[in-house]
Design a protein around this motif. Structure first.
Motif, PDB file in Angstrom:
ATOM      1  N   PRO A 106       0.813  -1.209   0.000  1.00  0.00           N
ATOM      2  CA  PRO A 106       0.000   0.000   0.000  1.00  0.00           C
ATOM      3  C   PRO A 106       0.852   1.268   0.000  1.00  0.00           C
ATOM      4  CG  PRO A 106       0.116  -0.897   2.208  1.00  0.00           C
ATOM      5  CD  PRO A 106       0.843  -1.861   1.334  1.00  0.00           C
ATOM      6  N   LEU A 107       0.323   2.313  -0.598  1.00  0.00           N
ATOM      7  CA  LEU A 107       0.918   3.641  -0.533  1.00  0.00           C
ATOM      8  C   LEU A 107       0.448   4.270   0.772  1.00  0.00           C
ATOM      9  CD1 LEU A 107       2.560   5.794  -2.102  1.00  0.00           C
ATOM     10  CD2 LEU A 107       0.411   6.539  -3.133  1.00  0.00           C
ATOM     11  N   SER A 108       1.382   4.626   1.612  1.00  0.00           N
ATOM     12  CA  SER A 108       1.042   5.033   2.979  1.00  0.00           C
ATOM     13  C   SER A 108       0.648   6.507   3.077  1.00  0.00           C
ATOM     14  CB  SER A 108       2.231   4.759   3.904  1.00  0.00           C
ATOM     15  OG  SER A 108       1.997   5.313   5.186  1.00  0.00           O
ATOM     16  N   GLU A 109      -0.361   6.769   3.928  1.00  0.00           N
ATOM     17  CA  GLU A 109      -0.773   8.154   4.210  1.00  0.00           C
ATOM     18  C   GLU A 109       0.305   8.907   4.984  1.00  0.00           C
ATOM     19  OE1 GLU A 109      -5.460   8.966   4.619  1.00  0.00           O
ATOM     20  OE2 GLU A 109      -4.610   7.806   6.267  1.00  0.00           O
ATOM     21  N   THR A 110       1.116   8.201   5.717  1.00  0.00           N
ATOM     22  CA  THR A 110       2.143   8.861   6.541  1.00  0.00           C
ATOM     23  C   THR A 110       3.553   8.668   5.994  1.00  0.00           C
ATOM     24  OG1 THR A 110       2.363   6.880   7.937  1.00  0.00           O
ATOM     25  CG2 THR A 110       0.760   8.545   8.626  1.00  0.00           C
ATOM     26  N   GLY A 111       3.661   7.990   4.839  1.00  0.00           N
ATOM     27  CA  GLY A 111       4.975   7.628   4.316  1.00  0.00           C
ATOM     28  C   GLY A 111       5.701   8.770   3.612  1.00  0.00           C
ATOM     29  N   LYS A 112       6.999   8.530   3.371  1.00  0.00           N
ATOM     30  CA  LYS A 112       7.859   9.535   2.747  1.00  0.00           C
ATOM     31  C   LYS A 112       7.486   9.785   1.283  1.00  0.00           C
ATOM     32  CE  LYS A 112      11.869   8.501   5.661  1.00  0.00           C
ATOM     33  NZ  LYS A 112      13.280   8.019   5.680  1.00  0.00           N
ATOM     34  N   ASP A 113       7.005   8.758   0.602  1.00  0.00           N
ATOM     35  CA  ASP A 113       6.731   8.931  -0.828  1.00  0.00           C
ATOM     36  C   ASP A 113       5.766  10.082  -1.073  1.00  0.00           C
ATOM     37  OD1 ASP A 113       8.425   6.942  -1.503  1.00  0.00           O
ATOM     38  OD2 ASP A 113       6.923   5.574  -2.331  1.00  0.00           O
ATOM     39  N   PHE A 114       4.713  10.163  -0.252  1.00  0.00           N
ATOM     40  CA  PHE A 114       3.758  11.248  -0.458  1.00  0.00           C
ATOM     41  C   PHE A 114       4.246  12.559   0.141  1.00  0.00           C
ATOM     42  CE2 PHE A 114       0.348  14.019   0.944  1.00  0.00           C
ATOM     43  CZ  PHE A 114      -0.258  14.275  -0.273  1.00  0.00           C
ATOM     44  N   TRP A 115       4.649  12.557   1.407  1.00  0.00           N
ATOM     45  CA  TRP A 115       4.940  13.819   2.086  1.00  0.00           C
ATOM     46  C   TRP A 115       6.185  14.510   1.558  1.00  0.00           C
ATOM     47  CZ3 TRP A 115       1.377  16.398   4.472  1.00  0.00           C
ATOM     48  CH2 TRP A 115       0.265  15.711   4.966  1.00  0.00           C
ATOM     49  N   ARG A 116       7.157  13.761   1.132  1.00  0.00           N
ATOM     50  CA  ARG A 116       8.331  14.408   0.522  1.00  0.00           C
ATOM     51  C   ARG A 116       8.001  14.954  -0.864  1.00  0.00           C
ATOM     52  NH1 ARG A 116      13.780  11.212   2.594  1.00  0.00           N
ATOM     53  NH2 ARG A 116      13.460  11.767   4.793  1.00  0.00           N
ATOM     54  N   SER A 117       7.095  14.275  -1.538  1.00  0.00           N
ATOM     55  CA  SER A 117       6.620  14.809  -2.816  1.00  0.00           C
ATOM     56  C   SER A 117       5.893  16.130  -2.597  1.00  0.00           C
ATOM     57  CB  SER A 117       5.672  13.811  -3.497  1.00  0.00           C
ATOM     58  OG  SER A 117       6.351  12.627  -3.845  1.00  0.00           O
ATOM     59  N   LEU A 118       5.056  16.157  -1.562  1.00  0.00           N
ATOM     60  CA  LEU A 118       4.308  17.373  -1.242  1.00  0.00           C
ATOM     61  C   LEU A 118       5.260  18.523  -0.918  1.00  0.00           C
ATOM     62  CD1 LEU A 118       1.277  18.262  -0.790  1.00  0.00           C
ATOM     63  CD2 LEU A 118       1.800  18.100   1.642  1.00  0.00           C
ATOM     64  N   ALA A 119       6.286  18.245  -0.097  1.00  0.00           N
ATOM     65  CA  ALA A 119       7.258  19.282   0.255  1.00  0.00           C
ATOM     66  C   ALA A 119       7.998  19.778  -0.982  1.00  0.00           C
ATOM     67  CB  ALA A 119       8.248  18.738   1.286  1.00  0.00           C
ATOM     68  N   SER A 120       8.299  18.854  -1.889  1.00  0.00           N
ATOM     69  CA  SER A 120       8.969  19.226  -3.134  1.00  0.00           C
ATOM     70  C   SER A 120       8.087  20.154  -3.966  1.00  0.00           C
ATOM     71  CB  SER A 120       9.317  17.965  -3.930  1.00  0.00           C
ATOM     72  OG  SER A 120       9.870  18.292  -5.182  1.00  0.00           O
ATOM     73  N   TRP A 121       6.794  19.870  -4.021  1.00  0.00           N
ATOM     74  CA  TRP A 121       5.876  20.719  -4.773  1.00  0.00           C
ATOM     75  C   TRP A 121       5.772  22.108  -4.146  1.00  0.00           C
ATOM     76  CZ3 TRP A 121       2.047  16.086  -4.760  1.00  0.00           C
ATOM     77  CH2 TRP A 121       2.346  15.245  -5.843  1.00  0.00           C
ATOM     78  N   ILE A 122       5.722  22.158  -2.825  1.00  0.00           N
ATOM     79  CA  ILE A 122       5.635  23.459  -2.144  1.00  0.00           C
ATOM     80  C   ILE A 122       6.863  24.305  -2.476  1.00  0.00           C
ATOM     81  CG2 ILE A 122       5.648  24.604   0.103  1.00  0.00           C
ATOM     82  CD1 ILE A 122       3.963  22.241   1.164  1.00  0.00           C
ATOM     83  N   ASP A 123       8.043  23.683  -2.441  1.00  0.00           N
ATOM     84  CA  ASP A 123       9.278  24.405  -2.778  1.00  0.00           C
ATOM     85  C   ASP A 123       9.276  24.838  -4.236  1.00  0.00           C
ATOM     86  OD1 ASP A 123      10.261  24.183  -0.228  1.00  0.00           O
ATOM     87  OD2 ASP A 123      11.461  22.393  -0.641  1.00  0.00           O
ATOM     88  N   ALA A 124       8.820  23.948  -5.110  1.00  0.00           N
ATOM     89  CA  ALA A 124       8.817  24.270  -6.544  1.00  0.00           C
ATOM     90  C   ALA A 124       7.885  25.427  -6.846  1.00  0.00           C
ATOM     91  CB  ALA A 124       8.406  23.038  -7.348  1.00  0.00           C
ATOM     92  N   LEU A 125       6.718  25.435  -6.200  1.00  0.00           N
ATOM     93  CA  LEU A 125       5.736  26.486  -6.464  1.00  0.00           C
ATOM     94  C   LEU A 125       6.223  27.843  -5.989  1.00  0.00           C
ATOM     95  CD1 LEU A 125       2.470  24.531  -5.607  1.00  0.00           C
ATOM     96  CD2 LEU A 125       3.275  25.218  -7.870  1.00  0.00           C
ATOM     97  N   LYS A 126       7.122  27.852  -4.995  1.00  0.00           N
ATOM     98  CA  LYS A 126       7.699  29.126  -4.538  1.00  0.00           C
ATOM     99  C   LYS A 126       8.541  29.765  -5.634  1.00  0.00           C
ATOM    100  CE  LYS A 126       7.960  27.880   0.372  1.00  0.00           C
ATOM    101  NZ  LYS A 126       8.884  27.524   1.481  1.00  0.00           N
ATOM    102  N   ASN A 127       9.102  28.931  -6.513  1.00  0.00           N
ATOM    103  CA  ASN A 127       9.938  29.447  -7.598  1.00  0.00           C
ATOM    104  C   ASN A 127       9.125  29.956  -8.779  1.00  0.00           C
ATOM    105  OD1 ASN A 127      12.412  28.801  -6.314  1.00  0.00           O
ATOM    106  ND2 ASN A 127      12.193  26.665  -6.953  1.00  0.00           N
ATOM    107  N   LEU A 128       7.828  29.695  -8.750  1.00  0.00           N
ATOM    108  CA  LEU A 128       6.954  30.200  -9.807  1.00  0.00           C
ATOM    109  C   LEU A 128       6.365  31.528  -9.355  1.00  0.00           C
ATOM    110  CD1 LEU A 128       5.095  26.905 -10.775  1.00  0.00           C
ATOM    111  CD2 LEU A 128       7.086  27.914 -11.862  1.00  0.00           C
ATOM    112  N   SER A 129       6.022  32.371 -10.287  1.00  0.00           N
ATOM    113  CA  SER A 129       5.547  33.717  -9.939  1.00  0.00           C
ATOM    114  C   SER A 129       4.084  33.684  -9.534  1.00  0.00           C
ATOM    115  CB  SER A 129       5.739  34.655 -11.127  1.00  0.00           C
ATOM    116  OG  SER A 129       5.117  34.123 -12.270  1.00  0.00           O
TER     117      SER A 129
END
Length: 404
Positions: A59-82
């Motif tokens: 199963p893909l975990s609700e608390t696992g690194k695969d999702f939450w690190r992806s989410l953190a990566s998206w938050i950082d990426a969106l900061k670089n967009l205007s």
């Protein structure tokens, strides 16, 4: 290692999938995200994709690194967009080989009729604030909760979970389908050729130190062009001819007067009418090749391969004709040998097709060969072409004279 290779091949699969409807869409890797798809009009991200490959089923975990690190990566990426608005927010996709369990926010963020952003957001906030959650994702969960409620809703609305993706060993069948490769004796060979080309493009996409080797993105048009080349190679498909041959005007011929392609013919004493005949092939071959490149009928890589084949044919003729050239041979005799080299080479070039098994207009090969002769003073040793037995030394003097 499999995960990195999976990311590379997933980018190919996703680009092939879009190519039928969005030929101008572009892909890049490892800038804002694992894989990005760009709007060709303004180069803004349309989609940020996180690739997660796990060999073991589970199963893909609700608390696992695969999702939450992806989410953190998206938050950082969106900061670089205007400041993305609701309309310009890119799609945020997590592609995982694992399965999203029932009654989780991961399942609620799948595409389809059962998608439920509001309930998914509420559940994500619960998981993010759980003090008993794993330490490995604590910073990522905290980063999510630092966003305003409106920002969290906007972010979650853009997320799509694509679970149950094929594992690395099962990608070939999906790739073949999206590339339009039908089952045949050559299907696997064709797929391997396309993948080999793609890995070379991926290396350029990932290059960061050498600007000359760096490739900012790859268009779907480029992929489909290479696909057509490779499939055409096995099917013997001919390229379309859009140029119509006609004799060049005196003004057009005069425009080439100082070019090495003409100088090389002068070195072997070719008369004006024959120079004009060869220039016609050169002129229209250049135009046709440019048209093929512009309209994605052929790739630069295939043209480079073709020039290698032409060079081989020239070398065969050159070596055969010059093996009896003596040091005391007169210039008139050397020019005669050069004319024989030119004639033999043109015959060979005329019979060399751009796509193996296909038919190519003879003037394409002959004109392309003259293109190589036009670059003999700057080309690398494995691409230099000349007619005079001493063309190499003559080119060297020609370059020195030009520099002076």
């Amino acid at each position: 290692m499999t995960g990195y290779l999976y990311q590379c091949e997933l980018a190919l699969l996703e680009l092939a999938r879009r190519s039928w409807d969005e030929a101008t869409i572009e892909v890049r890797m490892e800038l804002l995200d694992d894989i990005e798809f760009l709007n060709p009009q303004d180069n803004t991200p349309l989609e940020l994709l996180q690739s997660k490959h796990r060999e073991a089923a589970g199963p893909l975990s609700e608390t696992g690194k695969d999702f939450w690190r992806s989410l953190a990566s998206w938050i950082d990426a969106l900061k670089n967009l205007s400041g993305p608005s609701g309309t310009s927010m890119p799609l945020l996709r997590l592609v995982s080989t694992q399965i999203a369990p029932a009654n989780t926010f991961l399942q609620q963020l799948r595409p389809g009729a059962d998608r439920d952003v509001s309930n998914a957001l509420a559940r994500m906030e619960e998981v993010a604030q759980d003090e008993d959650g794993p330490d490995g994702t604590a910073k990522d969960r905290a980063l999510f909760m630092k966003l305003t409620p409106a920002q969290r809703h906007q972010l979650v609305s853009a997320i799509t979970i694509n679970d149950g993706a094929p594992v690395m060993s099962d990608l070939d069948s999906s790739l073949a389908k999206e590339l339009g490769i039908t089952p045949s004796d050559h299907a696997q060979a064709a797929l391997d050729d396309i993948k080999g080309w793609w890995y070379g493009m991926a290396v350029k996409l990932l290059e960061r130190k050498n600007p000359e080797r760096m490739l900012p993105s790859v268009k779907a048009e480029q992929l489909m062009c290479r696909r057509d080349e490779i499939l055409g190679r096995y099917a013997g498909k001919s390229l379309p001819i859009t140029e119509t041959l006609s004799n060049l005007t005196q003004a057009e011929i005069a425009g080439y007067a100082d070019r090495l392609v003409v100088t090389q013919m002068r070195w072997i004493g070719l008369p004006d009418d024959e120079v004009a005949m060869h220039l016609r092939d050169y002129h229209y071959a250049r135009a046709q090749r440019s048209e093929w490149l512009r309209t994605f009928k052929i790739t630069p890589e295939r043209l480079e391969e073709y020039e290698g084949e032409l060079h081989y044919e020239w070398e065969s003729a050159f070596r055969r004709r010059t093996r009896r050239v003596r040091a005391d041979m007169s210039e008139e005799d050397r020019q005669s040998v050069g004319q024989d080299i030119l004639d033999d080479t043109m015959d060979r070039a005329a019979d060399t097709p751009l796509n193996p098994g296909s038919v190519t207009a003879p003037w394409i090969g002959k004109g392309s060969m003259h293109g190589l002769s036009d670059q003999a003073d700057t080309a690398e040793a494995d691409r230099a072409v000349g007619w005079h037995p001493d063309y190499s030394e003559l080119c060297k003097r020609h370059t020195e004279t030009q520099e002076q």
